[in-house]
Design an enzyme around this catalytic site. Structure first.
Site, PDB file in Angstrom:
ATOM      1  N   LYS A  49       0.841  -1.206   0.000  1.00  0.00           N
ATOM      2  CA  LYS A  49       0.000   0.000   0.000  1.00  0.00           C
ATOM      3  C   LYS A  49       0.880   1.262   0.000  1.00  0.00           C
ATOM      4  O   LYS A  49       2.091   1.182   0.267  1.00  0.00           O
ATOM      5  CB  LYS A  49      -0.918  -0.022   1.227  1.00  0.00           C
ATOM      6  CG  LYS A  49      -0.180  -0.072   2.558  1.00  0.00           C
ATOM      7  CD  LYS A  49      -1.118  -0.438   3.706  1.00  0.00           C
ATOM      8  CE  LYS A  49      -0.352  -0.470   5.024  1.00  0.00           C
ATOM      9  NZ  LYS A  49      -1.221  -0.931   6.144  1.00  0.00           N
ATOM     10  N   TYR A 268      15.597  29.909  10.358  1.00  0.00           N
ATOM     11  CA  TYR A 268      14.394  30.611  10.814  1.00  0.00           C
ATOM     12  C   TYR A 268      14.343  30.683  12.340  1.00  0.00           C
ATOM     13  O   TYR A 268      14.673  29.707  13.020  1.00  0.00           O
ATOM     14  CB  TYR A 268      13.137  29.878  10.347  1.00  0.00           C
ATOM     15  CG  TYR A 268      12.808  30.090   8.885  1.00  0.00           C
ATOM     16  CD1 TYR A 268      12.533  31.358   8.385  1.00  0.00           C
ATOM     17  CD2 TYR A 268      12.740  28.997   8.027  1.00  0.00           C
ATOM     18  CE1 TYR A 268      12.207  31.531   7.041  1.00  0.00           C
ATOM     19  CE2 TYR A 268      12.411  29.167   6.686  1.00  0.00           C
ATOM     20  CZ  TYR A 268      12.144  30.434   6.201  1.00  0.00           C
ATOM     21  OH  TYR A 268      11.824  30.603   4.886  1.00  0.00           O
TER      22      TYR A 268
HETATM   23  C1  PLP Z   1      -0.433  -1.804   6.884  1.00  0.00           C
HETATM   24  C2  PLP Z   1      -1.024  -3.112   7.264  1.00  0.00           C
HETATM   25  C3  PLP Z   1      -0.225  -4.262   7.304  1.00  0.00           C
HETATM   26  C4  PLP Z   1       1.284  -4.217   7.177  1.00  0.00           C
HETATM   27  O1  PLP Z   1       1.814  -3.733   8.395  1.00  0.00           O
HETATM   28  P1  PLP Z   1       3.382  -3.630   8.694  1.00  0.00           P
HETATM   29  O2  PLP Z   1       3.452  -3.207  10.111  1.00  0.00           O
HETATM   30  O3  PLP Z   1       3.913  -2.586   7.771  1.00  0.00           O
HETATM   31  O4  PLP Z   1       3.984  -4.957   8.445  1.00  0.00           O
HETATM   32  C5  PLP Z   1      -0.853  -5.479   7.513  1.00  0.00           C
HETATM   33  N1  PLP Z   1      -2.187  -5.548   7.719  1.00  0.00           N
HETATM   34  C6  PLP Z   1      -2.982  -4.451   7.721  1.00  0.00           C
HETATM   35  C7  PLP Z   1      -4.441  -4.610   7.975  1.00  0.00           C
HETATM   36  C8  PLP Z   1      -2.423  -3.204   7.522  1.00  0.00           C
HETATM   37  O5  PLP Z   1      -3.204  -2.103   7.564  1.00  0.00           O
END
Ligand code: PLP
Length: 387
Positions: A49, A268
């Protein structure tokens, strides 16, 4: 063996870029294989994702598909549609599920919705009644209170003899809230709840663990694991050495090196007052490149915490951020680097093999996940395949 972050094949644009990312696809593949091995009897999926956590879903998807991954998770339907071209025979699960108007993605690109509520279930059942049988997955909430059917809803669905034959879940999953802390009692509570759900859906696959859960041991593996961050080399579990290989190096070009006198101020707010005569390197990346403003040290009065700012890595030295990070530029204090060891035009590593992603993230008060998914569009990219 070639250096994983070798640039011998890089383009001229890359070699002259103000900021650049080198992504080691062999390390990505090896990290996935490592997580598959750690998953024991369970199959390992790959979570890609958010543009594969910023690394690029096309290159990462293709690499993991070639490495043998056949189950992928994305967050939203459009990510699944992009991935399909790189993972032709894979099962692609969409974690956000489905809603009216999005169904064409699932049928056109053969995506599997992860249904998380009674509304999504009802909508999906009417969609498959019209389009014909199509796999789906079920998300059950076991204590996270994010997405998912309640345990009672899930158990009732498992027992529902009146559900249409065209409704055919292939996977039931849940997500752990505290797997990054192996001592948390939440882990076992969620495991016990998920076992009831998994038993009720006998005959279809079960999945509970993301990266951190895989490290909790075989009880947590079920049929399918869902590693994400570990594939990209980030830390999944708190307080233990990270066994994964770094996959990404972020660098910024030094535009100028300047001398400043004790008593002068920097950036800044003029809140960093120099205690000694200093040499400052001005690097061509800032918070618009995901090098977050919060990596500036507490010395700049930005935050009330005692956390020191982040460091960059140049010519074998760790050098601190000086003053506030700005949109396009960051100032590093290079006083302790021998003057002849660096020059304008050199690159400073913001994070990568010499400057762990999670150390920079901690300095920013965040996690490696956020740093990775914030890298932005201005970096020139080079993908290495050293296999
Ligand atoms: C993002 C996500 C994962 C992967 O998680 P990691 O901690 O990056 O391994 C797995 N399952 C779900 C439902 C997620 O939202």
């Amino acid at each position: 063996m070639t250096d994983a972050f070798d640039l011998s094949e890089a383009s001229d644009e890359f070699l002259a870029a103000p900021a650049r990312l080198t992504i080691d696809l062999t390390a990505v593949a090896n990290n996935w294989r490592d997580m598959a091995k750690r998953s024991g009897k369970a199959r390992a999926a790959a979570v890609v994702k958010a543009d594969a956590y910023g690394l690029g879903i096309e290159d990462v998807g293709r690499t993991l598909y070639h490495a043998g991954a056949r189950d992928f998770f994305v967050a939203v339907p459009a990510e699944g549609a992009t991935l399909r071209a790189y993972a032709p025979e894979a099962r692609i699960f969409v974690l956000s599920g489905i809603w009216p108007g999005a169904e064409h993605f699932f049928f056109d690109y053969d995506l599997v919705p992860v249904l998380a509520s009674e509304e999504q279930l009802a909508f999906w059942m009417s969609a498959v009644a019209e389009h014909g049988d199509h796999p789906c997955a079920l998300h059950v909430d076991t204590g996270f209170n994010r997405l998912g059917l309640s345990i009672e809803e899930a158990l009732a669905l498992a027992d529902d003899v009146s559900r249409p034959a065209s409704f055919s879940p292939v996977l039931v999953l849940s997500h752990l809230a505290c797997a990054d802390d192996p001592s948390s009692p939440m882990n076992r509570q969620q495991l016990e709840s998920f076992r009831r759900v998994s038993a009720a859906f006998e005959g279809i696959d079960s999945s509970l663990s993301a990266s951190a859960g895989i490290f909790l041991g075989p009880e947590y593996h079920f049929d399918l694991t869902r590693p994400g961050i570990a594939i990209y080399g980030g830390e999944a579990v708190n307080g233990v050495p990270n066994p994964m290989r770094p996959t990404i190096k972020a660098e910024a070009r030094i535009l100028q090196i300047r001398e400043a006198k004790a008593g002068e101020s920097v950036s800044y707010g003029a809140s960093l007052k120099l205690a000694r005569d200093s040499r400052l390197a001005i690097a061509s990346a800032g918070y618009a490149d995901g090098y977050q403003r919060s990596v500036s040290g507490s010395g700049v009065g930005l935050r009330q915490t005692g956390i020191a700012g982040a460091h960059g890595f140049i010519a074998g030295h760790k050098v601190p951020v000086a003053g506030r990070v700005t949109m396009d530029l960051t100032i590093f204090d290079v006083t302790d680097v021998p003057a002849n060891a660096i020059a304008a035009g050199d690159y400073i590593e913001l994070f990568g093999p010499n400057m762990p992603l999670d150390d920079v993230a901690r300095a920013a008060g965040t996690i490696g996940y956020e740093l990775l998914t914030s890298v932005g569009l201005r970096y020139e990219r080079h993908y290495n395949e050293t296999e």
